[in-house]
Design a protein around this motif. Structure first.
Motif, mmCIF file in Angstrom:
data_model
loop_
_atom_site.group_PDB
_atom_site.id
_atom_site.type_symbol
_atom_site.label_atom_id
_atom_site.label_comp_id
_atom_site.label_asym_id
_atom_site.label_seq_id
_atom_site.Cartn_x
_atom_site.Cartn_y
_atom_site.Cartn_z
ATOM 1 N N ARG A 74 0.897 -1.041 0.054
ATOM 2 C CA ARG A 74 -0.100 0.053 -0.150
ATOM 3 C C ARG A 74 0.895 1.255 -0.012
ATOM 4 O O ARG A 74 0.557 2.343 -0.285
ATOM 5 C CB ARG A 74 -0.993 0.114 1.241
ATOM 6 C CG ARG A 74 -1.922 -0.939 1.191
ATOM 7 C CD ARG A 74 -2.986 -1.100 2.378
ATOM 8 N NE ARG A 74 -3.897 0.139 2.438
ATOM 9 C CZ ARG A 74 -4.982 0.401 2.114
ATOM 10 N NH1 ARG A 74 -5.381 -0.935 1.584
ATOM 11 N NH2 ARG A 74 -5.540 1.334 2.100
ATOM 12 N N SER A 93 -7.208 5.471 0.553
ATOM 13 C CA SER A 93 -8.452 5.195 -0.248
ATOM 14 C C SER A 93 -9.174 6.388 -0.293
ATOM 15 O O SER A 93 -10.026 6.623 -1.137
ATOM 16 C CB SER A 93 -9.081 4.314 0.821
ATOM 17 O OG SER A 93 -8.364 3.129 1.095
ATOM 18 N N ILE A 317 -8.030 -1.196 -2.745
ATOM 19 C CA ILE A 317 -7.739 0.117 -2.401
ATOM 20 C C ILE A 317 -9.023 0.970 -3.186
ATOM 21 O O ILE A 317 -9.780 1.567 -2.484
ATOM 22 C CB ILE A 317 -6.732 1.008 -2.774
ATOM 23 C CG1 ILE A 317 -5.627 0.384 -1.860
ATOM 24 C CG2 ILE A 317 -6.939 2.486 -2.764
ATOM 25 C CD1 ILE A 317 -4.228 0.754 -2.252
ATOM 26 N N GLU A 320 -12.424 0.178 -1.005
ATOM 27 C CA GLU A 320 -12.492 0.541 0.217
ATOM 28 C C GLU A 320 -13.338 2.016 0.477
ATOM 29 O O GLU A 320 -14.172 2.060 1.243
ATOM 30 C CB GLU A 320 -11.180 0.718 0.880
ATOM 31 C CG GLU A 320 -10.684 -0.544 1.279
ATOM 32 C CD GLU A 320 -8.997 -0.504 1.548
ATOM 33 O OE1 GLU A 320 -8.378 -1.491 1.837
ATOM 34 O OE2 GLU A 320 -8.478 0.576 1.532
ATOM 35 N N ALA A 321 -12.844 2.728 -0.514
ATOM 36 C CA ALA A 321 -13.519 4.111 -0.528
ATOM 37 C C ALA A 321 -14.765 3.929 -0.918
ATOM 38 O O ALA A 321 -15.751 4.837 -0.327
ATOM 39 C CB ALA A 321 -12.634 5.118 -1.385
ATOM 40 N N HIS A 338 -11.406 -1.532 5.452
ATOM 41 C CA HIS A 338 -10.082 -2.239 5.126
ATOM 42 C C HIS A 338 -10.741 -3.411 4.329
ATOM 43 O O HIS A 338 -11.347 -4.287 4.934
ATOM 44 C CB HIS A 338 -9.214 -2.570 5.993
ATOM 45 C CG HIS A 338 -8.064 -3.042 5.674
ATOM 46 N ND1 HIS A 338 -7.349 -2.743 4.597
ATOM 47 C CD2 HIS A 338 -7.161 -4.191 6.204
ATOM 48 C CE1 HIS A 338 -6.192 -3.492 4.527
ATOM 49 N NE2 HIS A 338 -6.212 -4.422 5.254
#
Length: 466
Positions: A74, A93, A317, A320-321, A338
């Motif tokens: 990440r 994110s 990623i 997640e957002a 997450h």
């Protein structure tokens, strides 16, 4: 200067020079590169790797360097999003969410302005075997291209960019596997008209290009505009060699393979080691006829190692957002989401909330499910638990969950097409675990050392070596 793979390598060199490893010995792309990656993974090490002397599929030394492990941590993805490498949790994110929603229209440049047009091969000059295409895992049936595939909607011209595996069938032929999403829909509609669908495989670009390709957006959204948003600048495009302005390709890519999906024709494809860590079975899949290959004179060949963190984090990623925003509509106290590597960054989601009333944990879990069909298991924890620390999440499950009260199972709903545990194709169960403490009754207190003492006692003043 437009963002590309090279600008990212410079950014990474500035922030994380120790995370770039160059291998100068000659190496075979059949299993040997992935063996090195597996050895490193066994030691929990995931540097970006650049192999400088790689054979092509003819057994000759290729002029292309191979770069891989770009998404394997990440921290590297944080750098790709113009953040500090220590901003790798929700900061990355949130940055993705903000940028991917800020659509930026691409710009079209001339062939002379496009680095990917420095070398052009069409017709009989096309030979996929000249590329250093990797064979990844023991039972993979063929060498595979595994980067982003772009195509225009056959009716609207809106562009889709998504990740698909493509096997090398010969010098100018590929096999294509698609899940039933946007590109699959394009191919079905084109085939109904008896038309071939023009596509391109983009082998190397800035990592933001590939992160943008993972955004979950509607079929009406032009994903070139999404990618521009993620890059925070207009994506530069150039007409393709085989199809002209009917297929626009990224001007700043390293290598672009142009072709067309033959309508109403299929052949055997697979097996292939998939993101699940298992082999996807052999299937009857569409065939692509390759029309052109263009590349930079000193091009990098980018590879994503499927079934490992390199592909897991790339897909996690963006999700997640998106789930954070969906949960926030129902549970304003959501703190973080997450997708852990242990769930392939697809099947598991850990959600932390600042719980105000009983029942919010289950509401948060339910709200997350419609966003992504591959999501199977959702664990909701309190805000004192770090969802990026799996040890803490599982401790919360162990100490705050009674299965009869806090675990719910929804049976036989739409799921992922590559889930090896499914007994019905693309159908599975969802499990929701509410690992939050109750609000309406007292609960045992977590143990802790007094904070005043923790602040006063400096470890390096007491112990020099640990």
């Amino acid at each position: 200067m437009s963002k590309d793979l090279r600008s990212f390598l410079k950014d990474l060199e500035r922030q994380m020079p120790e995370d770039i490893v160059r291998v100068k010995r000659e190496i075979d792309p059949k299993f040997e590169i992935t063996a090195i990656q597996q050895h490193l993974e066994n030691q929990d090490k995931f540097p970006l790797l650049i192999f400088e002397k790689v054979k092509n599929l003819k057994g000759e030394l290729s002029p292309f360097k191979v770069v891989t492990n770009m998404f394997a941590t990440r921290q590297k993805c944080a750098v790709a999003m113009d953040l500090s490498c220590d901003q790798w949790r929700m900061e990355t994110s949130f940055q993705f969410a903000k940028r991917s929603q800020n659509l930026i229209k691409p710009v079209i440049v001339s062939r002379e302005e496009a680095p990917v047009k420095e070398v052009v091969k069409v017709g009989d000059e096309v030979d996929l075997r000249e590329l250093p295409v990797l064979t990844h895992h023991e039972m993979d049936g063929y060498p595979y291209l595994v980067d982003a595939v772009i195509a225009p909607d056959p009716d609207t011209g809106v562009y889709n960019s998504s990740h698909h595996r493509m096997l090398i069938r010969g010098k100018d032929e590929l096999g294509l596997w698609m899940s039933p999403r946007h590109l699959w829909n394009y191919c079905v509609r084109a085939a109904k008209k008896g038309e071939a669908l023009p596509i391109a495989h983009v082998l190397g670009h800035h990592p933001g290009f590939y992160l943008g390709s993972e955004a979950l957006v509607s079929m009406e959204t032009d994903e070139y505009e999404v990618i521009g948003g993620v890059l925070n600048e207009p994506l530069r495009l150039v007409p393709s060699e085989a199809f002209g302005e009917k297929l626009l390709v990224p001007a700043d890519a390293e290598i672009v393979v142009e072709g067309e999906v033959i309508p109403n024709f299929r052949d055997a494809e697979g097996p292939f080691g998939e993101f699940t860590g298992y082999y996807g079975p052999q299937r009857w899949s569409p065939v692509v006829k390759v029309k052109a290959i263009t590349y930079r004179k000193d091009a990098y060949y980018m590879n994503i190692l499927v079934g490992h963190p390199d592909t897991s984090i790339l897909g996690g990623i963006p999700k997640e957002a998106g789930i954070y925003e969906e949960v926030k509509k129902s549970v304003p106290g959501v703190k973080a989401v997450h997708f852990p590597i242990s769930g392939c960054c697809r099947f598991h989601a850990y959600i932390s909330i600042d719980k105000k009333v009983d029942g919010e944990g289950k509401v948060a879990a339910i709200a997350s499910l419609p966003y992504h069909d591959e999501l199977k298991h959702v664990i909701v924890v309190d805000s004192d638990i770090d969802p990026f620390n799996e040890k803490e999440v599982l401790w919360a499950v162990a100490t705050r969950v009674q299965a009869s009260e806090d675990v719910d199972i929804i049976k036989k709903v739409r799921g992922g097409s590559l889930d090896p545990s499914s007994t019905i194709h693309a159908v599975g169960d969802k499990m929701l675990i509410d690992a939050t403490k109750p609000v309406s009754r007292p609960y045992a207190e977590r143990i802790k050392v007094p904070q005043e003492v923790m602040d006063r006692i400096k470890l390096d003043e007491w112990i020099q070596e640990v």
